[in-house]
Design an enzyme around this catalytic site. Structure first.
Site, PDB file in Angstrom:
ATOM      1  N   HIS A   7      33.060  58.114  23.330  1.00  6.51           N
ATOM      2  CA  HIS A   7      33.581  56.877  22.746  1.00  6.51           C
ATOM      3  C   HIS A   7      34.754  57.180  21.794  1.00  6.51           C
ATOM      4  O   HIS A   7      35.816  56.563  21.889  1.00  6.51           O
ATOM      5  CB  HIS A   7      32.417  56.183  22.007  1.00  6.51           C
ATOM      6  CG  HIS A   7      32.778  54.950  21.249  1.00  6.51           C
ATOM      7  ND1 HIS A   7      32.409  53.684  21.677  1.00  6.51           N
ATOM      8  CD2 HIS A   7      33.435  54.767  20.073  1.00  6.51           C
ATOM      9  CE1 HIS A   7      32.835  52.784  20.796  1.00  6.51           C
ATOM     10  NE2 HIS A   7      33.462  53.421  19.815  1.00  6.51           N
ATOM     11  N   GLU A   8      34.575  58.163  20.897  1.00  4.66           N
ATOM     12  CA  GLU A   8      35.622  58.459  19.906  1.00  4.66           C
ATOM     13  C   GLU A   8      36.868  59.039  20.577  1.00  4.66           C
ATOM     14  O   GLU A   8      37.987  58.763  20.149  1.00  4.66           O
ATOM     15  CB  GLU A   8      35.097  59.414  18.827  1.00  4.66           C
ATOM     16  CG  GLU A   8      33.904  58.876  18.024  1.00  4.66           C
ATOM     17  CD  GLU A   8      34.149  57.512  17.379  1.00  4.66           C
ATOM     18  OE1 GLU A   8      35.314  57.175  17.096  1.00  4.66           O
ATOM     19  OE2 GLU A   8      33.159  56.779  17.167  1.00  4.66           O
ATOM     20  N   HIS A  11      38.924  56.265  21.786  1.00 10.34           N
ATOM     21  CA  HIS A  11      39.828  55.738  20.749  1.00 10.34           C
ATOM     22  C   HIS A  11      41.047  56.638  20.583  1.00 10.34           C
ATOM     23  O   HIS A  11      42.182  56.175  20.517  1.00 10.34           O
ATOM     24  CB  HIS A  11      39.106  55.679  19.395  1.00 10.34           C
ATOM     25  CG  HIS A  11      38.130  54.555  19.262  1.00 10.34           C
ATOM     26  ND1 HIS A  11      38.431  53.258  19.598  1.00 10.34           N
ATOM     27  CD2 HIS A  11      36.854  54.539  18.797  1.00 10.34           C
ATOM     28  CE1 HIS A  11      37.369  52.486  19.349  1.00 10.34           C
ATOM     29  NE2 HIS A  11      36.396  53.249  18.872  1.00 10.34           N
TER      30      HIS A  11
HETATM   31 ZN   LIG Z   1      34.510  52.812  18.144  1.00  7.89          ZN
END
Ligand SMILES: [Zn+2]
Length: 196
Positions: A7-8, A11
């Site tokens: 997830h990170e 980003h």
């Molecule tokens: Zn996030």
């Protein structure tokens, strides 16, 4: 299951949360359906079909890595998200692909005792790579094959080389490739970058 890291990194490669950080927000990705809000736990499919933000009967893409569901419930990025990440990888994060921290003359899986047998010259170019061999292995059989970042073999040649191996993958698309050398005395894998 380390999905937080996935997830990170999403980003870091330009992705927003799939709900757009607002009620019925926009994540600027065309192929992720509009989502009411973040999801937790592990909803069952379809989740919020025909929601008030305009999703269709399949509802929200809660199984996306950019939602907040449990690790075991996250399975995918959408094609639109992959496209954004690849664009960012080729622009803002491009220097990573040119990092010398896994330099090809050292290799990513090259045992110390095999480095005396060969040396890759100029590992970043438009697809022509030269590997100088040491005299001990002149004219002895060797398998040379190249895989792309997904593991697909794009080049495969079994022969004896006199003093150097010349490889041409200039027809392949831009990106990172791995050159594998398999000889009776050693096995090695080295990274190369193919530019346009
Ligand atoms: Zn996030």
């Amino acid at each position: 299951m380390a999905r937080t890291t996935v997830h990170e990194i999403g980003h870091w490669l330009g992705l927003r949360h799939i709900w757009g950080d607002a009620i019925c927000g926009d994540d600027r990705i065309a192929d992720t359906p509009p989502q009411l809000d973040k999801n937790f736990g592990c909803p069952s499919f379809p989740h919020r079909p025909n929601n008030t933000c305009g999703s269709d009967a399949n509802g929200e893409m809660y199984m996306n890595y950019m939602d907040y569901v449990d690790d075991g419930c996250m399975t995918s990025f959408s094609k639109g998200q992959v496209k954004v990440m690849q664009e960012v990888m080729n622009t803002e994060r491009f220097e990573l692909s040119r990092s010398d921290k896994c330099d090809a003359s050292v290799g990513i899986n090259t045992p110390e005792n095999s480095k005396k047998y060969f040396h890759i010259i100029n590992n970043i170019n438009e697809g022509n790579y030269n590997i100088n061999l040491s005299p001990e292995i002149y004219n002895t059989p060797m398998l040379v094959y190249i895989t792309d970042i997904r593991g697909k073999v794009v080049y495969n040649k079994n022969e004896s080389y006199s003093t150097a191996i010349n490889i041409d993958i200039s027809n392949e698309s831009e990106g990172m490739y791995f050159i594998h050398l398999k000889h009776k005395n050693f096995e090695a894998t080295s990274k190369v970058m193919k530019t346009n």
